[in-house]
Motif scaffolding. Structure first.
Motif, PDB file in Angstrom:
ATOM      1  N   VAL A  61       0.839  -1.206   0.000  1.00  0.00           N
ATOM      2  CA  VAL A  61       0.000   0.000   0.000  1.00  0.00           C
ATOM      3  C   VAL A  61       0.870   1.250   0.000  1.00  0.00           C
ATOM      4  O   VAL A  61       0.608   2.200  -0.753  1.00  0.00           O
ATOM      5  N   VAL A  62       1.932   1.258   0.793  1.00  0.00           N
ATOM      6  CA  VAL A  62       2.814   2.422   0.835  1.00  0.00           C
ATOM      7  C   VAL A  62       3.500   2.618  -0.512  1.00  0.00           C
ATOM      8  O   VAL A  62       3.567   3.742  -1.040  1.00  0.00           O
ATOM      9  N   ILE A  63       4.005   1.550  -1.106  1.00  0.00           N
ATOM     10  CA  ILE A  63       4.699   1.648  -2.387  1.00  0.00           C
ATOM     11  C   ILE A  63       3.749   2.141  -3.477  1.00  0.00           C
ATOM     12  O   ILE A  63       4.079   3.049  -4.254  1.00  0.00           O
ATOM     13  N   ILE A  64       2.563   1.583  -3.544  1.00  0.00           N
ATOM     14  CA  ILE A  64       1.599   2.005  -4.563  1.00  0.00           C
ATOM     15  C   ILE A  64       1.168   3.449  -4.327  1.00  0.00           C
ATOM     16  O   ILE A  64       0.997   4.228  -5.275  1.00  0.00           O
ATOM     17  N   SER A  65       1.025   3.845  -3.069  1.00  0.00           N
ATOM     18  CA  SER A  65       0.681   5.236  -2.759  1.00  0.00           C
ATOM     19  C   SER A  65       1.773   6.183  -3.252  1.00  0.00           C
ATOM     20  O   SER A  65       1.477   7.245  -3.802  1.00  0.00           O
ATOM     21  N   LEU A  66       3.032   5.817  -3.041  1.00  0.00           N
ATOM     22  CA  LEU A  66       4.136   6.662  -3.512  1.00  0.00           C
ATOM     23  C   LEU A  66       4.174   6.743  -5.032  1.00  0.00           C
ATOM     24  O   LEU A  66       4.431   7.807  -5.603  1.00  0.00           O
ATOM     25  N   ILE A  67       3.916   5.628  -5.691  1.00  0.00           N
ATOM     26  CA  ILE A  67       3.886   5.626  -7.164  1.00  0.00           C
ATOM     27  C   ILE A  67       2.771   6.529  -7.669  1.00  0.00           C
ATOM     28  O   ILE A  67       2.967   7.344  -8.589  1.00  0.00           O
ATOM     29  N   LEU A  68       1.594   6.427  -7.078  1.00  0.00           N
ATOM     30  CA  LEU A  68       0.477   7.283  -7.500  1.00  0.00           C
ATOM     31  C   LEU A  68       0.754   8.749  -7.199  1.00  0.00           C
ATOM     32  O   LEU A  68       0.395   9.633  -7.994  1.00  0.00           O
ATOM     33  N   ALA A  69       1.406   9.038  -6.077  1.00  0.00           N
ATOM     34  CA  ALA A  69       1.767  10.421  -5.762  1.00  0.00           C
ATOM     35  C   ALA A  69       2.755  10.965  -6.789  1.00  0.00           C
ATOM     36  O   ALA A  69       2.660  12.124  -7.211  1.00  0.00           O
ATOM     37  N   ALA A  70       3.710  10.131  -7.218  1.00  0.00           N
ATOM     38  CA  ALA A  70       4.663  10.555  -8.241  1.00  0.00           C
ATOM     39  C   ALA A  70       3.957  10.829  -9.559  1.00  0.00           C
ATOM     40  O   ALA A  70       4.237  11.839 -10.230  1.00  0.00           O
ATOM     41  N   PHE A  71       3.038   9.952  -9.960  1.00  0.00           N
ATOM     42  CA  PHE A  71       2.268  10.196 -11.189  1.00  0.00           C
ATOM     43  C   PHE A  71       1.480  11.495 -11.081  1.00  0.00           C
ATOM     44  O   PHE A  71       1.429  12.287 -12.022  1.00  0.00           O
ATOM     45  N   ASP A  72       0.875  11.726  -9.939  1.00  0.00           N
ATOM     46  CA  ASP A  72       0.101  12.941  -9.730  1.00  0.00           C
ATOM     47  C   ASP A  72       0.992  14.166  -9.849  1.00  0.00           C
ATOM     48  O   ASP A  72       0.627  15.162 -10.473  1.00  0.00           O
ATOM     49  N   TRP A  73       2.193  14.106  -9.260  1.00  0.00           N
ATOM     50  CA  TRP A  73       3.124  15.232  -9.310  1.00  0.00           C
ATOM     51  C   TRP A  73       3.572  15.499 -10.743  1.00  0.00           C
ATOM     52  O   TRP A  73       3.634  16.651 -11.188  1.00  0.00           O
ATOM     53  N   ILE A  74       3.869  14.424 -11.488  1.00  0.00           N
ATOM     54  CA  ILE A  74       4.301  14.576 -12.885  1.00  0.00           C
ATOM     55  C   ILE A  74       3.169  15.170 -13.727  1.00  0.00           C
ATOM     56  O   ILE A  74       3.397  16.078 -14.537  1.00  0.00           O
ATOM     57  N   ILE A  75       1.964  14.707 -13.549  1.00  0.00           N
ATOM     58  CA  ILE A  75       0.829  15.246 -14.308  1.00  0.00           C
ATOM     59  C   ILE A  75       0.589  16.700 -13.930  1.00  0.00           C
ATOM     60  O   ILE A  75       0.303  17.537 -14.788  1.00  0.00           O
ATOM     61  N   GLN A  76       0.729  17.033 -12.664  1.00  0.00           N
ATOM     62  CA  GLN A  76       0.543  18.408 -12.211  1.00  0.00           C
ATOM     63  C   GLN A  76       1.580  19.328 -12.857  1.00  0.00           C
ATOM     64  O   GLN A  76       1.239  20.412 -13.344  1.00  0.00           O
ATOM     65  N   LEU A  77       2.835  18.894 -12.886  1.00  0.00           N
ATOM     66  CA  LEU A  77       3.880  19.696 -13.539  1.00  0.00           C
ATOM     67  C   LEU A  77       3.623  19.841 -15.036  1.00  0.00           C
ATOM     68  O   LEU A  77       3.829  20.918 -15.621  1.00  0.00           O
ATOM     69  N   SER A  78       3.136  18.773 -15.664  1.00  0.00           N
ATOM     70  CA  SER A  78       2.852  18.810 -17.103  1.00  0.00           C
ATOM     71  C   SER A  78       1.734  19.793 -17.411  1.00  0.00           C
ATOM     72  O   SER A  78       1.820  20.581 -18.363  1.00  0.00           O
ATOM     73  N   VAL A  79       0.674  19.764 -16.621  1.00  0.00           N
ATOM     74  CA  VAL A  79      -0.446  20.679 -16.841  1.00  0.00           C
ATOM     75  C   VAL A  79      -0.014  22.110 -16.614  1.00  0.00           C
ATOM     76  O   VAL A  79      -0.371  23.027 -17.387  1.00  0.00           O
TER      77      VAL A  79
END
Length: 126
Positions: free
Chosen positions: A102-120
């Motif tokens: 759960v922690v690992i998947i949460s970190l992966i999703l947070a990274a995706f969210d951060w990358i998408i936020q920077l892209s937008v």
């Protein structure tokens, strides 16, 4: 799975009457709960609802579907006896594996969210 064959017969008139009686018992319990709102204490009204449910269950168990339900519960109980339950140590180890996943998947999703936020932000020029 049992070796019993499934019958496709519909409910008889006696079963339909029992279904209706069971439904009426439940409805009567709920009706009494609200009808005697100020007259009876909440505990007594809750007991009336519980009594309606118990009586409805007794009536339902006298039907063909009730017999099938009893048989299903009996077979389920028999099958549960065959289950090998994990020890406390095995359950604890499995819990830690799940927590780590759960922690690992949460970190992966947070990274995706951060990358998408920077892209937008880059696309919008903010």
């Amino acid at each position: 799975m049992t070796s019993n064959s499934l019958s496709t017969q519909s409910a008889g008139s006696a079963d339909i009457i029992k279904y209706a009686a069971a439904l009426l018992l439940v409805a009567a319990g709920v009706f009494a709960y609200y009808w005697f709102d100020g007259a009876w204490p909440a505990g007594v009204r809750a007991l009336v609802v519980a009594a309606g449910l118990v009586l409805a269950t007794v009536v339902f168990l006298g039907t063909k579907k009730g017999a099938q339900a009893r048989e299903f519960l009996s077979e389920s109980r028999f099958e549960l006896r065959k289950v090998v339950w994990p020890t406390r140590q095995e359950a604890t180890k499995t819990m830690w594996v799940v927590m780590a996943a759960v922690v690992i998947i949460s970190l992966i999703l947070a990274a995706f969210d951060w990358i998408i936020q920077l892209s937008v932000k880059a696309l919008l020029g903010s």
